[in-house]
Enzyme design. Structure first.
Site, PDB file in Angstrom:
ATOM      1  N   TYR A   1      42.725  26.756  51.838  1.00 24.03           N
ATOM      2  CA  TYR A   1      41.864  27.598  50.999  1.00 24.03           C
ATOM      3  C   TYR A   1      41.844  27.057  49.563  1.00 24.03           C
ATOM      4  O   TYR A   1      40.775  26.798  48.991  1.00 24.03           O
ATOM      5  CB  TYR A   1      42.355  29.054  51.030  1.00 24.03           C
ATOM      6  CG  TYR A   1      41.784  29.898  49.920  1.00 24.03           C
ATOM      7  CD1 TYR A   1      40.427  30.190  49.860  1.00 24.03           C
ATOM      8  CD2 TYR A   1      42.608  30.394  48.907  1.00 24.03           C
ATOM      9  CE1 TYR A   1      39.909  30.955  48.837  1.00 24.03           C
ATOM     10  CE2 TYR A   1      42.097  31.162  47.881  1.00 24.03           C
ATOM     11  CZ  TYR A   1      40.745  31.437  47.840  1.00 24.03           C
ATOM     12  OH  TYR A   1      40.231  32.186  46.808  1.00 24.03           O
TER      13      TYR A   1
ATOM     14  N   PHE B   1      56.827  41.397  50.947  1.00 21.58           N
ATOM     15  CA  PHE B   1      57.114  40.042  51.416  1.00 21.58           C
ATOM     16  C   PHE B   1      58.216  39.400  50.564  1.00 21.58           C
ATOM     17  O   PHE B   1      57.937  38.632  49.643  1.00 21.58           O
ATOM     18  CB  PHE B   1      55.846  39.178  51.386  1.00 21.58           C
ATOM     19  CG  PHE B   1      54.762  39.653  52.323  1.00 21.58           C
ATOM     20  CD1 PHE B   1      55.066  40.257  53.539  1.00 21.58           C
ATOM     21  CD2 PHE B   1      53.419  39.485  51.993  1.00 21.58           C
ATOM     22  CE1 PHE B   1      54.057  40.683  54.408  1.00 21.58           C
ATOM     23  CE2 PHE B   1      52.409  39.901  52.850  1.00 21.58           C
ATOM     24  CZ  PHE B   1      52.731  40.514  54.060  1.00 21.58           C
TER      25      PHE B   1
ATOM     26  N   GLY C   1      54.616  29.970  51.811  1.00 20.08           N
ATOM     27  CA  GLY C   1      53.661  29.411  50.846  1.00 20.08           C
ATOM     28  C   GLY C   1      53.432  30.287  49.626  1.00 20.08           C
ATOM     29  O   GLY C   1      52.699  29.905  48.719  1.00 20.08           O
TER      30      GLY C   1
HETATM   31  N1  LIG Z   1      39.951  38.747  45.336  1.00 19.19           N
HETATM   32  C1  LIG Z   1      40.758  37.915  44.689  1.00 19.19           C
HETATM   33  O1  LIG Z   1      41.861  38.288  44.239  1.00 19.19           O
HETATM   34  C2  LIG Z   1      40.339  36.496  44.442  1.00 19.19           C
HETATM   35  C3  LIG Z   1      41.202  35.658  43.728  1.00 19.19           C
HETATM   36  C4  LIG Z   1      40.819  34.335  43.487  1.00 19.19           C
HETATM   37  C5  LIG Z   1      39.586  33.876  43.922  1.00 19.19           C
HETATM   38  N2  LIG Z   1      38.762  34.688  44.618  1.00 19.19           N
HETATM   39  C6  LIG Z   1      37.458  34.159  45.067  1.00 19.19           C
HETATM   40  O2  LIG Z   1      36.444  35.029  44.590  1.00 19.19           O
HETATM   41  C7  LIG Z   1      35.355  35.087  45.523  1.00 19.19           C
HETATM   42  C8  LIG Z   1      35.078  36.528  45.872  1.00 19.19           C
HETATM   43  O3  LIG Z   1      36.265  37.123  46.386  1.00 19.19           O
HETATM   44  P1  LIG Z   1      36.224  38.623  46.935  1.00 19.19           P
HETATM   45  O4  LIG Z   1      37.606  39.114  46.955  1.00 19.19           O
HETATM   46  O5  LIG Z   1      35.159  39.362  46.228  1.00 19.19           O
HETATM   47  O6  LIG Z   1      35.780  38.330  48.442  1.00 19.19           O
HETATM   48  P2  LIG Z   1      34.806  39.148  49.387  1.00 19.19           P
HETATM   49  O7  LIG Z   1      35.108  38.682  50.772  1.00 19.19           O
HETATM   50  O8  LIG Z   1      34.854  40.592  49.090  1.00 19.19           O
HETATM   51  O9  LIG Z   1      33.369  38.605  48.964  1.00 19.19           O
HETATM   52  C9  LIG Z   1      32.795  37.432  49.478  1.00 19.19           C
HETATM   53  C10 LIG Z   1      31.377  37.758  49.932  1.00 19.19           C
HETATM   54  O10 LIG Z   1      30.751  36.575  50.411  1.00 19.19           O
HETATM   55  C11 LIG Z   1      30.083  36.862  51.636  1.00 19.19           C
HETATM   56  N3  LIG Z   1      30.066  35.608  52.406  1.00 19.19           N
HETATM   57  C12 LIG Z   1      31.143  34.935  52.889  1.00 19.19           C
HETATM   58  N4  LIG Z   1      30.738  33.819  53.522  1.00 19.19           N
HETATM   59  C13 LIG Z   1      29.385  33.781  53.426  1.00 19.19           C
HETATM   60  C14 LIG Z   1      28.384  32.871  53.891  1.00 19.19           C
HETATM   61  N5  LIG Z   1      28.698  31.779  54.593  1.00 19.19           N
HETATM   62  N6  LIG Z   1      27.090  33.129  53.622  1.00 19.19           N
HETATM   63  C15 LIG Z   1      26.760  34.249  52.902  1.00 19.19           C
HETATM   64  N7  LIG Z   1      27.656  35.145  52.447  1.00 19.19           N
HETATM   65  C16 LIG Z   1      28.940  34.919  52.711  1.00 19.19           C
HETATM   66  C17 LIG Z   1      30.882  37.978  52.272  1.00 19.19           C
HETATM   67  O11 LIG Z   1      30.139  38.773  53.174  1.00 19.19           O
HETATM   68  C18 LIG Z   1      31.336  38.785  51.071  1.00 19.19           C
HETATM   69  O12 LIG Z   1      30.410  39.791  50.741  1.00 19.19           O
HETATM   70  C19 LIG Z   1      35.759  34.217  46.706  1.00 19.19           C
HETATM   71  O13 LIG Z   1      35.149  32.961  46.549  1.00 19.19           O
HETATM   72  C20 LIG Z   1      37.282  34.115  46.570  1.00 19.19           C
HETATM   73  O14 LIG Z   1      37.748  32.906  47.104  1.00 19.19           O
HETATM   74  C21 LIG Z   1      39.100  35.995  44.890  1.00 19.19           C
HETATM   75  O1  LIG Z   2      51.374  43.346  52.435  1.00 22.69           O
HETATM   76  C1  LIG Z   2      51.639  42.713  51.414  1.00 22.69           C
HETATM   77  C2  LIG Z   2      50.649  41.972  50.698  1.00 22.69           C
HETATM   78  C3  LIG Z   2      51.047  41.259  49.584  1.00 22.69           C
HETATM   79  N1  LIG Z   2      52.334  41.257  49.166  1.00 22.69           N
HETATM   80  C4  LIG Z   2      52.720  40.479  47.975  1.00 22.69           C
HETATM   81  O2  LIG Z   2      51.930  40.945  46.905  1.00 22.69           O
HETATM   82  C5  LIG Z   2      51.555  39.882  46.029  1.00 22.69           C
HETATM   83  C6  LIG Z   2      50.037  39.837  45.940  1.00 22.69           C
HETATM   84  O3  LIG Z   2      49.539  39.477  47.221  1.00 22.69           O
HETATM   85  P1  LIG Z   2      47.982  39.505  47.592  1.00 22.69           P
HETATM   86  O4  LIG Z   2      47.381  40.770  47.103  1.00 22.69           O
HETATM   87  O5  LIG Z   2      47.877  39.165  49.056  1.00 22.69           O
HETATM   88  O6  LIG Z   2      47.387  38.343  46.706  1.00 22.69           O
HETATM   89  P2  LIG Z   2      47.791  36.799  46.640  1.00 22.69           P
HETATM   90  O7  LIG Z   2      48.437  36.337  47.877  1.00 22.69           O
HETATM   91  O8  LIG Z   2      48.577  36.618  45.370  1.00 22.69           O
HETATM   92  O9  LIG Z   2      46.366  36.113  46.584  1.00 22.69           O
HETATM   93  C7  LIG Z   2      45.303  36.554  45.712  1.00 22.69           C
HETATM   94  O10 LIG Z   2      45.399  35.881  44.507  1.00 22.69           O
HETATM   95  C8  LIG Z   2      45.254  34.467  44.626  1.00 22.69           C
HETATM   96  C9  LIG Z   2      45.385  33.873  43.263  1.00 22.69           C
HETATM   97  O11 LIG Z   2      46.567  34.301  42.638  1.00 22.69           O
HETATM   98  C10 LIG Z   2      43.906  34.138  45.235  1.00 22.69           C
HETATM   99  O12 LIG Z   2      43.814  32.773  45.427  1.00 22.69           O
HETATM  100  C11 LIG Z   2      43.712  34.829  46.555  1.00 22.69           C
HETATM  101  O13 LIG Z   2      42.388  34.619  47.011  1.00 22.69           O
HETATM  102  C12 LIG Z   2      43.951  36.302  46.361  1.00 22.69           C
HETATM  103  O14 LIG Z   2      43.891  36.968  47.613  1.00 22.69           O
HETATM  104  C13 LIG Z   2      52.160  38.613  46.626  1.00 22.69           C
HETATM  105  O15 LIG Z   2      53.366  38.369  45.987  1.00 22.69           O
HETATM  106  C14 LIG Z   2      52.427  38.993  48.095  1.00 22.69           C
HETATM  107  O16 LIG Z   2      53.540  38.320  48.648  1.00 22.69           O
HETATM  108  C15 LIG Z   2      53.308  41.985  49.839  1.00 22.69           C
HETATM  109  O17 LIG Z   2      54.474  41.991  49.466  1.00 22.69           O
HETATM  110  N2  LIG Z   2      52.934  42.700  50.954  1.00 22.69           N
END
Ligand SMILES: NC(=O)c1ccc[n+]([C@@H]2O[C@H](COP(=O)([O-])OP(=O)(O)OC[C@H]3O[C@@H](n4cnc5c(N)ncnc54)[C@H](O)[C@@H]3O)[C@@H](O)[C@H]2O)c1
Ligand SMILES: O=c1ccn([C@@H]2O[C@H](COP(=O)(O)OP(=O)(O)O[C@H]3O[C@H](CO)[C@@H](O)[C@H](O)[C@H]3O)[C@@H](O)[C@H]2O)c(=O)[nH]1
Length: 342
Positions: A142, A209, A284
């Site tokens: 990812y 975790f 990881g």
């Molecule tokens: N949520 C986080 O903490 C976090 C952290 C770091 C980066 N990101 C990045 O931010 C972006 C948004 O994250 P999010 O949490 O809002 O995710 P999300 O899954 O809620 O939103 C992604 C959207 O993209 C759409 N989608 C996925 N694949 C598609 C495709 N092939 N064609 C058209 N639509 C498609 C999904 O239906 C969804 O609505 C992602 O790129 C993710 O990698 C999120």
């Molecule tokens: O059931 C759970 C889920 C999460 N965690 C912990 O909570 C923290 C946050 O976890 P999570 O909410 O799953 O987020 P991350 O794994 O930190 O990943 C998020 O944040 C990353 C950047 O920091 C992004 O790359 C990812 O897309 C996004 O999902 C971490 O320490 C996890 O180990 C738990 O202990 N129990």
């Protein structure tokens, strides 16, 4: 007024950004395949094109049919664990969709591009806080897919003059403070919604975790940044790109909270217990990820409005407790016919 295409605009961070753009008067079109997104998360008046970005012909048609000033590319697969099981699919899909969108944008003359990137680029960071000069060393397909996407955009800039920025979010959290939008993933993997679901009895007890990390209380530390502050960062970056200036930015609050501190915050805000148990560390998972947000502050004037963990959790709690079954319930409520006048 500018017109923007938002891919993944029916998803969590995307929908909050669409709302922010609409509220400041921009014209927005969303493309989303609804694999994770929700029709009900797209604000009224915003056109939603239900399409998969793998469809090159449609992606080209969408750009050719509208004159977009810029594109914000959220759509991606984003589960670290799933990417460890399906590495090639993650790399192929996230990278090719980004490049396909960029190519169609450039062909149509749309030269502003914002990529959703991630703190997962940094792997196990060698220093905290993590700034933009920190070593890029993703530990999952990812994270690697986002790094490859960034590199592709760098070439698009060199060769075609694309103006682009990557926003490397730390942990997106919270919900629209006015309660119009929230976080609704299936499956849900993120800590705050899982803790809230456990408190509400909507999900199983939370598994922490690992509790033997070298941190304040042994549990892992993350930088939770409010989704509305993330939305604001996208608006500011789009404006900055209009002046021809791009770059990569870390987006976080600059403060770390442990898993235990998050559980405590959910208990304070909700007045309920979060049933939980300690499990093994997730493979990881780095012990600590905290952003330096200095570059974003300096270049765009951004500063987070939601710095306190309780304030962030309060908005997430408000949305989830009002919508225990997420957007499906919200949509069903809206579709209930109004009573007939007698
Ligand atoms: N949520 C986080 O903490 C976090 C952290 C770091 C980066 N990101 C990045 O931010 C972006 C948004 O994250 P999010 O949490 O809002 O995710 P999300 O899954 O809620 O939103 C992604 C959207 O993209 C759409 N989608 C996925 N694949 C598609 C495709 N092939 N064609 C058209 N639509 C498609 C999904 O239906 C969804 O609505 C992602 O790129 C993710 O990698 C999120
Ligand atoms: O059931 C759970 C889920 C999460 N965690 C912990 O909570 C923290 C946050 O976890 P999570 O909410 O799953 O987020 P991350 O794994 O930190 O990943 C998020 O944040 C990353 C950047 O920091 C992004 O790359 C990812 O897309 C996004 O999902 C971490 O320490 C996890 O180990 C738990 O202990 N129990």
């Amino acid at each position: 007024m500018a017109r923007f295409l938002v891919t993944g605009g029916a998803g969590y961070v995307g929908s909050h950004t669409v709302l922010a753009l609409v509220e400041r008067g921009d014209d927005v079109v969303v493309v989303d395949n609804l694999s994770q997104g929700h029709r009900a998360a797209v604000p009224p008046g915003v056109e939603l094109i239900v399409e998969d970005l793998a469809n090159t012909r449609r992606v080209n048609e969408i750009f050719a049919g509208w004159r977009f000033d810029g594109v914000v590319h959220f759509a991606a697969r984003s589960l670290v664990g799933e990417s460890m099981r399906e590495p090639l699919m993650y790399l192929a899909e996230n990278v090719s969709n980004t490049l396909r969108v960029a190519e169609a944008a450039i062909k149509s003359g749309c030269m502003r591009f914002v990529l959703s990137s991630t703190a997962a680029l940094f792997g196990m960071p060698d220093r905290i806080p993590i700034d933009e000069e920190s070593r890029l060393h993703p530990l999952s397909p990812y994270g690697e897919s986002k790094l490859m996407a960034e590199r592709g955009l760098e070439w698009a800039q060199k060769v075609h003059g694309l103006h682009w920025s990557a926003l490397r979010y730390f942990n997106a959290a919270g919900a629209d403070p006015q309660g119009r939008l929230g976080e609704d993933h299936d499956p849900e993997t993120h800590l705050i919604p899982l803790a809230i679901n456990a408190a509400l009895g909507l999900g199983p007890e939370l598994t922490v975790f690992g509790d033997s990390y070298d941190t304040v209380d042994g549990t892992a530390v993350r930088d939770y940044v409010h989704v509305t502050d993330l939305a604001d960062a996208h608006c500011r970056i789009l404006d900055r790109l209009a002046t021809g200036q791009g770059g990569c930015y870390n987006v976080g609050n600059g403060t770390g909270y442990s898993v235990r501190q998050v559980i405590d915050a959910v208990e304070r805000v909700s007045g309920r217990k979060v049933p939980h148990r300690i499990g093994p560390p997730r493979p990881g998972d780095p012990p600590v990820l905290v952003a330096s947000n200095e570059r974003l502050r300096r270049d765009t004037g951004w500063s987070p409005r939601y710095e306190s963990l309780d304030d962030i959790v309060r908005t997430a709690w408000a949305w989830r407790s009002a919508h225990p079954h997420g957007f499906e319930e919200a949509a069903a409520q809206r579709e209930t016919p109004l009573p007939q006048a007698v």
